[in-house]
Design a protein around this motif. Structure first.
Motif, PDB file in Angstrom:
ATOM      1  N   GLU A   1      -6.923  -8.953   5.291  1.00 42.60           N
ATOM      2  CA  GLU A   1      -8.279  -8.491   5.608  1.00 42.60           C
ATOM      3  C   GLU A   1      -8.296  -6.992   5.887  1.00 42.60           C
ATOM      4  O   GLU A   1      -9.210  -6.286   5.457  1.00 42.60           O
ATOM      5  CB  GLU A   1      -8.839  -9.275   6.801  1.00 42.60           C
ATOM      6  N   ARG A   2      -7.279  -6.491   6.614  1.00 39.94           N
ATOM      7  CA  ARG A   2      -7.201  -5.046   6.868  1.00 39.94           C
ATOM      8  C   ARG A   2      -7.027  -4.273   5.568  1.00 39.94           C
ATOM      9  O   ARG A   2      -7.667  -3.238   5.350  1.00 39.94           O
ATOM     10  CB  ARG A   2      -6.046  -4.724   7.828  1.00 39.94           C
ATOM     11  N   GLN A   3      -6.152  -4.775   4.715  1.00 38.20           N
ATOM     12  CA  GLN A   3      -5.925  -4.101   3.434  1.00 38.20           C
ATOM     13  C   GLN A   3      -7.198  -4.115   2.583  1.00 38.20           C
ATOM     14  O   GLN A   3      -7.526  -3.128   1.922  1.00 38.20           O
ATOM     15  CB  GLN A   3      -4.786  -4.782   2.681  1.00 38.20           C
ATOM     16  N   GLU A   4      -7.918  -5.243   2.605  1.00 36.48           N
ATOM     17  CA  GLU A   4      -9.142  -5.352   1.825  1.00 36.48           C
ATOM     18  C   GLU A   4     -10.205  -4.380   2.353  1.00 36.48           C
ATOM     19  O   GLU A   4     -10.891  -3.714   1.569  1.00 36.48           O
ATOM     20  CB  GLU A   4      -9.674  -6.786   1.858  1.00 36.48           C
TER      21      GLU A   4
ATOM     22  N   GLN B   1     -11.862  -1.287   0.211  1.00 34.97           N
ATOM     23  CA  GLN B   1     -13.309  -1.122   0.084  1.00 34.97           C
ATOM     24  C   GLN B   1     -13.748   0.262   0.551  1.00 34.97           C
ATOM     25  O   GLN B   1     -14.609   0.887  -0.068  1.00 34.97           O
ATOM     26  CB  GLN B   1     -14.043  -2.210   0.870  1.00 34.97           C
ATOM     27  N   ALA B   2     -13.158   0.740   1.639  1.00 40.17           N
ATOM     28  CA  ALA B   2     -13.500   2.073   2.145  1.00 40.17           C
ATOM     29  C   ALA B   2     -13.081   3.146   1.141  1.00 40.17           C
ATOM     30  O   ALA B   2     -13.817   4.114   0.902  1.00 40.17           O
ATOM     31  CB  ALA B   2     -12.830   2.319   3.494  1.00 40.17           C
ATOM     32  N   GLN B   3     -11.906   2.980   0.541  1.00 40.15           N
ATOM     33  CA  GLN B   3     -11.450   3.951  -0.457  1.00 40.15           C
ATOM     34  C   GLN B   3     -12.348   3.930  -1.690  1.00 40.15           C
ATOM     35  O   GLN B   3     -12.659   4.980  -2.265  1.00 40.15           O
ATOM     36  CB  GLN B   3     -10.001   3.662  -0.858  1.00 40.15           C
ATOM     37  N   ALA B   4     -12.768   2.746  -2.112  1.00 40.82           N
ATOM     38  CA  ALA B   4     -13.653   2.645  -3.280  1.00 40.82           C
ATOM     39  C   ALA B   4     -15.011   3.281  -2.979  1.00 40.82           C
ATOM     40  O   ALA B   4     -15.577   3.985  -3.823  1.00 40.82           O
ATOM     41  CB  ALA B   4     -13.825   1.182  -3.681  1.00 40.82           C
ATOM     42  N   ALA B   5     -15.526   3.068  -1.772  1.00 39.35           N
ATOM     43  CA  ALA B   5     -16.806   3.670  -1.396  1.00 39.35           C
ATOM     44  C   ALA B   5     -16.687   5.189  -1.363  1.00 39.35           C
ATOM     45  O   ALA B   5     -17.586   5.903  -1.827  1.00 39.35           O
ATOM     46  CB  ALA B   5     -17.256   3.143  -0.033  1.00 39.35           C
ATOM     47  N   ARG B   6     -15.584   5.700  -0.834  1.00 38.46           N
ATOM     48  CA  ARG B   6     -15.378   7.155  -0.787  1.00 38.46           C
ATOM     49  C   ARG B   6     -15.268   7.712  -2.204  1.00 38.46           C
ATOM     50  O   ARG B   6     -15.818   8.773  -2.515  1.00 38.46           O
ATOM     51  CB  ARG B   6     -14.112   7.487   0.003  1.00 38.46           C
TER      52      ARG B   6
END
Length: 98
Positions: A16-19, A23-28
């Motif tokens: 879950e932490r990795q996911e 997601q945060a990296q993809a949004a950035r």
């Protein structure tokens, strides 16, 4: 069995932490792509405006060529207005006054 359940729980939390991180990296990455595209469009638009402005100045300078000097632009008999000249020895500086 308790040890096996604990390992599953830890693995699930790690996943879950990795996911969340992915997601945060993809949004950035999406945000940076949008910002980069907007900056690129602005640069291209500014270049187009600059080219249009400079191209317009070239047309005017060609129109003011030797043929334009033959046609008077002021009324006949009117004297040009004198321009005010700067006094010698007085220069404006951008520094502080003394």
């Amino acid at each position: 069995m308790a040890g096996k359940d604990r390992k599953k729980q830890l693995a699930r939390q790690r996943y879950e932490r990795q996911e969340q991180r992915r997601q945060a990296q993809a949004a950035r990455a999406r945000r940076m792509k949008v910002i980069g595209s907007a900056v690129g469009v602005a640069v291209i638009a500014a270049a187009g405006v600059g080219i249009a402005v400079f191209a317009g100045k070239d047309d005017k300078s060609k129109a003011d060529g030797p043929d334009a000097a033959a046609t008077p632009s002021a009324k006949p008999g009117s004297a040009p207005t004198p321009r005010r000249r700067a006094r010698p020895g007085r220069r404006r500086t951008s520094g502080p006054r003394r």
